[in-house]
Enzyme design. Sequence first.
Site, PDB file in Angstrom:
ATOM      1  N   SER A   1     -10.158   0.291   6.997  1.00 41.92           N
ATOM      2  CA  SER A   1      -9.478   0.446   5.713  1.00 41.92           C
ATOM      3  C   SER A   1      -9.032  -0.850   5.064  1.00 41.92           C
ATOM      4  O   SER A   1      -8.688  -0.864   3.882  1.00 41.92           O
ATOM      5  CB  SER A   1      -8.274   1.377   5.860  1.00 41.92           C
ATOM      6  OG  SER A   1      -8.703   2.703   6.054  1.00 41.92           O
TER       7      SER A   1
ATOM      8  N   LYS B   1       0.835  -1.197   0.000  1.00 36.48           N
ATOM      9  CA  LYS B   1       0.000   0.000   0.000  1.00 36.48           C
ATOM     10  C   LYS B   1       0.874   1.253   0.000  1.00 36.48           C
ATOM     11  O   LYS B   1       1.900   1.310   0.685  1.00 36.48           O
ATOM     12  CB  LYS B   1      -0.903  -0.029   1.233  1.00 36.48           C
ATOM     13  CG  LYS B   1      -1.944   1.076   1.314  1.00 36.48           C
ATOM     14  CD  LYS B   1      -2.840   0.833   2.525  1.00 36.48           C
ATOM     15  CE  LYS B   1      -3.878   1.925   2.720  1.00 36.48           C
ATOM     16  NZ  LYS B   1      -4.748   1.647   3.890  1.00 36.48           N
TER      17      LYS B   1
ATOM     18  N   SER C   1      -9.207   2.633   3.007  1.00 30.88           N
ATOM     19  CA  SER C   1      -8.177   3.241   2.183  1.00 30.88           C
ATOM     20  C   SER C   1      -7.295   2.248   1.425  1.00 30.88           C
ATOM     21  O   SER C   1      -6.429   2.641   0.640  1.00 30.88           O
ATOM     22  CB  SER C   1      -7.281   4.129   3.057  1.00 30.88           C
ATOM     23  OG  SER C   1      -6.652   3.376   4.084  1.00 30.88           O
TER      24      SER C   1
END
Length: 475
Positions: free
Chosen positions: A180, A81, A156
């Site tokens: 997330s 990520k 996210s």
Amino acid sequence: MPSDQALIRSTACTIVGQLNSSEVTPLDLLDALEKRIAEVDRKTNALPILCFDRARSHAKALMQKPPGERGLLAGLPIPIKDLTNVAGVRTTQGSPIYKDNIPANSDILVDLIESNGGVVFAKSNTPEFGAGANTFNEVFGPTRNPWDLSRSAAGSSGGAAVALATGMAWLAHGSDMGGSLRNPASFCGVVGLRPSIGRVPHTPAAKIDRTLGVQGPMARNVEDLALFLDAMSGEHPADPLSLPRLPTSFLSAARSGNKPKRIAYSADLGITPVDPEVAAITRKAASRFAEAGVLVEEAHPDLREAHECFHVLRAFDFAISKAALLRNKREYLKPEVIWNIEEGLKLSVEQLERAEAQRLAMTTRTLEFFKNYDLLLTPATIVPPFPIEHRYVGECAGKKFDNYVEWLGIVYAITLVCCPALSLPCGFTASGLPVGLQIVAPSRGEAALLAGARVLEDVLGMRRATPIDPRGSAR
């Protein structure tokens, strides 16, 4: 060697077996992924940063070792990520401030993944600083949901979830503060796990004991998820909160067949509205635990302070980690980030005292709840995937929310009480959009969580739903 299509559709556990038997090599996998990304990512924008040269160099070094000595992942390619540093690879945090940032050192979690045989080949898209459960930013633009390209992939860890759903990754790294890992897993039809505090080590930033956010794994099924959790777990001296590796692997736990005796389902945890279709789909999925001989009841712990508590503690976290950016780079920050930081800077000690007391009280009540129930099941998100042009969910079932994070209460309440939780695909809406079921266990109960989730996954029969090719709007 299997064809590229066969590789893309294989499970991570299968691929690792093929790597260990020398049926495929890490370089074969990188070649297959590079082709797949070229085919589909122009539609979804999940992996905006690629580092195949670095990956191939790492793969060749790994291949100098005998197959059985290459770590748990054996050379499996992994995307990281874009909030987490990878040495020598552009790491933007989704912010114009860091759009050209190339860190010299990796986060200790990346080092751990690589030492366990993971080969980093990409960075996955994320909203600016991970703020907001819709993956878009000013650096790379939005990530689109492959089930309907007009819809949000949530966030996210949206880029990670989309990469999995479309066959651009077998496993993916993510992180979770207010859902997330769980929200994008739900929206994209994959599995995402928020582990217990300390289960996955990471490089501390801003504060040694930040406990709202954790790092964790994403995958297409529970077994693959457990494999990646094994590769991410372990004690590290640079992270004082990190936990020792357990004597029994999480993959063994997932495969054990152990099932809960009594589980609770709650559509709303008593704190949030829920879309009626989502409630119906998740309730039906939870009730199917009964087919495995599990007692299913409707119940939930008392979490009535969750909204006030999370609002304060999240704002405080943004203040301690981002206040300097507000002072020096305000013009580059999106409104939601500015709001979070400013809310944090306005806090009094009395507000922090109250929020910490609320968190402790809710955690204590949740521990008591788990004396009667082995697992708690809820919707992972309260709505199906929403139109991508909406920055966040403003209302649900007739209730308008006071701020841009309140719609995430069903996941951030679980964050506050320190429980591991995952989102498991459990069905589809009438328009064909995925719905995820949140499964929660007591703190440090990942083994029982994974075992129970695998049992229900078998009952639901959804393990082969992904990967898919990106689809146009269903409207």
